[in-house]
Scaffold this motif. Structure first.
Motif, PDB file in Angstrom:
ATOM      1  N   GLY A  25       0.805  -1.218   0.000  1.00 42.87           N
ATOM      2  CA  GLY A  25       0.000   0.000   0.000  1.00 42.87           C
ATOM      3  C   GLY A  25       0.833   1.260   0.000  1.00 42.87           C
ATOM      4  O   GLY A  25       0.473   2.244   0.654  1.00 42.87           O
TER       5      GLY A  25
ATOM      6  N   GLU B 154       0.436   6.585  -0.287  1.00 38.49           N
ATOM      7  CA  GLU B 154      -0.450   5.774  -1.117  1.00 38.49           C
ATOM      8  C   GLU B 154      -1.500   6.715  -1.699  1.00 38.49           C
ATOM      9  O   GLU B 154      -1.988   7.612  -1.001  1.00 38.49           O
ATOM     10  CB  GLU B 154      -1.128   4.689  -0.277  1.00 38.49           C
ATOM     11  CG  GLU B 154      -2.243   3.925  -0.949  1.00 38.49           C
ATOM     12  CD  GLU B 154      -1.786   2.934  -2.009  1.00 38.49           C
ATOM     13  OE1 GLU B 154      -0.579   2.893  -2.338  1.00 38.49           O
ATOM     14  OE2 GLU B 154      -2.632   2.198  -2.517  1.00 38.49           O
TER      15      GLU B 154
ATOM     16  N   TRP C 214      -7.588  -1.983   1.394  1.00 37.62           N
ATOM     17  CA  TRP C 214      -6.571  -1.000   1.786  1.00 37.62           C
ATOM     18  C   TRP C 214      -6.858  -0.344   3.136  1.00 37.62           C
ATOM     19  O   TRP C 214      -5.939   0.146   3.784  1.00 37.62           O
ATOM     20  CB  TRP C 214      -6.333   0.036   0.698  1.00 37.62           C
ATOM     21  CG  TRP C 214      -7.515   0.793   0.173  1.00 37.62           C
ATOM     22  CD1 TRP C 214      -8.122   0.618  -1.036  1.00 37.62           C
ATOM     23  CD2 TRP C 214      -8.213   1.872   0.805  1.00 37.62           C
ATOM     24  NE1 TRP C 214      -9.163   1.510  -1.174  1.00 37.62           N
ATOM     25  CE2 TRP C 214      -9.240   2.294  -0.066  1.00 37.62           C
ATOM     26  CE3 TRP C 214      -8.069   2.534   2.030  1.00 37.62           C
ATOM     27  CZ2 TRP C 214     -10.114   3.328   0.243  1.00 37.62           C
ATOM     28  CZ3 TRP C 214      -8.949   3.568   2.343  1.00 37.62           C
ATOM     29  CH2 TRP C 214      -9.959   3.950   1.451  1.00 37.62           C
ATOM     30  N   ALA C 215      -8.096  -0.339   3.574  1.00 40.13           N
ATOM     31  CA  ALA C 215      -8.394   0.235   4.894  1.00 40.13           C
ATOM     32  C   ALA C 215      -7.681  -0.543   6.002  1.00 40.13           C
ATOM     33  O   ALA C 215      -7.419   0.003   7.072  1.00 40.13           O
ATOM     34  CB  ALA C 215      -9.899   0.244   5.144  1.00 40.13           C
TER      35      ALA C 215
ATOM     36  N   CYS D 227      -2.969  -0.776   4.165  1.00 37.15           N
ATOM     37  CA  CYS D 227      -2.087   0.319   3.755  1.00 37.15           C
ATOM     38  C   CYS D 227      -1.020   0.565   4.822  1.00 37.15           C
ATOM     39  O   CYS D 227      -1.328   0.822   5.984  1.00 37.15           O
ATOM     40  CB  CYS D 227      -2.886   1.592   3.523  1.00 37.15           C
ATOM     41  SG  CYS D 227      -1.847   2.990   3.028  1.00 37.15           S
ATOM     42  N   GLN D 228       0.245   0.511   4.413  1.00 39.88           N
ATOM     43  CA  GLN D 228       1.356   0.726   5.330  1.00 39.88           C
ATOM     44  C   GLN D 228       2.110   2.024   5.047  1.00 39.88           C
ATOM     45  O   GLN D 228       3.179   2.262   5.606  1.00 39.88           O
ATOM     46  CB  GLN D 228       2.311  -0.468   5.272  1.00 39.88           C
ATOM     47  CG  GLN D 228       1.675  -1.735   5.781  1.00 39.88           C
ATOM     48  CD  GLN D 228       2.618  -2.917   5.705  1.00 39.88           C
ATOM     49  OE1 GLN D 228       3.825  -2.770   5.852  1.00 39.88           O
ATOM     50  NE2 GLN D 228       2.066  -4.095   5.477  1.00 39.88           N
TER      51      GLN D 228
ATOM     52  N   PHE E  19      -2.011   8.605   3.323  1.00 39.23           N
ATOM     53  CA  PHE E  19      -2.943   8.076   2.343  1.00 39.23           C
ATOM     54  C   PHE E  19      -3.650   9.264   1.706  1.00 39.23           C
ATOM     55  O   PHE E  19      -4.289  10.046   2.410  1.00 39.23           O
ATOM     56  CB  PHE E  19      -3.954   7.157   3.037  1.00 39.23           C
ATOM     57  CG  PHE E  19      -4.920   6.496   2.111  1.00 39.23           C
ATOM     58  CD1 PHE E  19      -4.628   5.259   1.560  1.00 39.23           C
ATOM     59  CD2 PHE E  19      -6.122   7.098   1.800  1.00 39.23           C
ATOM     60  CE1 PHE E  19      -5.531   4.634   0.706  1.00 39.23           C
ATOM     61  CE2 PHE E  19      -7.027   6.500   0.950  1.00 39.23           C
ATOM     62  CZ  PHE E  19      -6.728   5.252   0.401  1.00 39.23           C
TER      63      PHE E  19
ATOM     64  N   ARG F  74      -3.845   9.686   7.801  1.00 41.19           N
ATOM     65  CA  ARG F  74      -2.788   8.831   8.349  1.00 41.19           C
ATOM     66  C   ARG F  74      -3.413   7.439   8.445  1.00 41.19           C
ATOM     67  O   ARG F  74      -4.433   7.278   9.141  1.00 41.19           O
ATOM     68  CB  ARG F  74      -2.350   9.316   9.733  1.00 41.19           C
ATOM     69  CG  ARG F  74      -1.688  10.678   9.790  1.00 41.19           C
ATOM     70  CD  ARG F  74      -0.336  10.730   9.111  1.00 41.19           C
ATOM     71  NE  ARG F  74       0.643   9.844   9.697  1.00 41.19           N
ATOM     72  CZ  ARG F  74       1.808  10.226  10.189  1.00 41.19           C
ATOM     73  NH1 ARG F  74       2.154  11.494  10.172  1.00 41.19           N
ATOM     74  NH2 ARG F  74       2.639   9.343  10.678  1.00 41.19           N
ATOM     75  N   PRO F  75      -2.879   6.451   7.748  1.00 39.13           N
ATOM     76  CA  PRO F  75      -3.465   5.107   7.829  1.00 39.13           C
ATOM     77  C   PRO F  75      -3.552   4.561   9.255  1.00 39.13           C
ATOM     78  O   PRO F  75      -4.406   3.709   9.533  1.00 39.13           O
ATOM     79  CB  PRO F  75      -2.537   4.254   6.959  1.00 39.13           C
ATOM     80  CG  PRO F  75      -2.036   5.232   5.942  1.00 39.13           C
ATOM     81  CD  PRO F  75      -1.843   6.516   6.713  1.00 39.13           C
ATOM     82  N   SER F  76      -2.736   5.077  10.145  1.00 38.48           N
ATOM     83  CA  SER F  76      -2.840   4.648  11.550  1.00 38.48           C
ATOM     84  C   SER F  76      -4.206   5.013  12.139  1.00 38.48           C
ATOM     85  O   SER F  76      -4.624   4.443  13.152  1.00 38.48           O
ATOM     86  CB  SER F  76      -1.711   5.251  12.386  1.00 38.48           C
ATOM     87  OG  SER F  76      -1.756   6.665  12.330  1.00 38.48           O
TER      88      SER F  76
ATOM     89  N   PHE G 188      -7.027   4.519  10.458  1.00 35.38           N
ATOM     90  CA  PHE G 188      -8.033   3.691   9.803  1.00 35.38           C
ATOM     91  C   PHE G 188      -8.785   2.748  10.748  1.00 35.38           C
ATOM     92  O   PHE G 188      -9.996   2.580  10.593  1.00 35.38           O
ATOM     93  CB  PHE G 188      -7.432   2.918   8.628  1.00 35.38           C
ATOM     94  CG  PHE G 188      -7.148   3.772   7.413  1.00 35.38           C
ATOM     95  CD1 PHE G 188      -7.532   5.101   7.336  1.00 35.38           C
ATOM     96  CD2 PHE G 188      -6.481   3.234   6.331  1.00 35.38           C
ATOM     97  CE1 PHE G 188      -7.265   5.881   6.221  1.00 35.38           C
ATOM     98  CE2 PHE G 188      -6.210   3.992   5.198  1.00 35.38           C
ATOM     99  CZ  PHE G 188      -6.610   5.315   5.140  1.00 35.38           C
TER     100      PHE G 188
END
Length: 153
Positions: free
Chosen positions: A40, A57, A84-85, A88-89, A93, A107-109, A111
């Motif tokens: 991701g 991403e 991706w939710a 994603c790393q 995003f 920030r994917p953190s 999510f």
């Protein structure tokens, strides 16, 4: 509507190019490796002045401007994996609405919290010719409310 990979890939590449053009003045931008794409991550960004670096991403959504809803992907049937939710790393995003020239920066953190918060929104199965994906249709007002930043490009 049934999507096809080639068309969606082209839309995604156009969105990535919009991102690159917008940020390249201040950032050195390199495409990710195939290994990182599976994690991701589309780009490596390094700030030209202070050297700060991050990974990004990008998801491009051409329908959200018409429907007023973003798509928060939770499952992808090709390969059979979480969407991706969950996967994603990247450090950031970018959810791009190309017609509106807007980027919702997450920030994917965040999510996991958003999945809990947005789990009550309608789920949709989006077909492709050879696979499908599931996700929640989330009002763009919620994207705006919970994004780290909303950028106009």
């Amino acid at each position: 509507m049934t999507y096809d990979f080639a068309t969606q890939n082209k839309v995604g590449k156009q969105g990535e190019e919009m991102i690159r053009q917008h940020f390249e003045k201040d950032w050195l931008i390199k495409p990710s490796t195939m290994t990182d794409q599976r994690r991701g991550i589309d780009f490596y960004f390094q700030h030209r002045r202070d050297g700060i670096h991050c990974t990004v991403e990008v998801k491009t959504d051409k329908k959200a401007s018409q429907t007023g809803n973003g798509f928060f992907e939770t499952y992808s049937a090709l390969p059979n994996k979480k969407g991706w939710a969950y996967t994603c790393q990247a450090d950031y995003f970018f959810y791009l609405l190309p017609q509106d020239r807007l980027i919702y920066v997450f920030r994917p953190s965040s999510f996991p919290e958003l999945l809990e918060r947005w789990g009550h929104y309608p789920t949709r199965r989006i077909p492709n010719k050879s696979w499908f994906t599931f996700g929640h249709l989330v009002p763009l007002s919620e994207f705006e409310k919970h994004a780290k930043q909303v950028l106009s490009i």
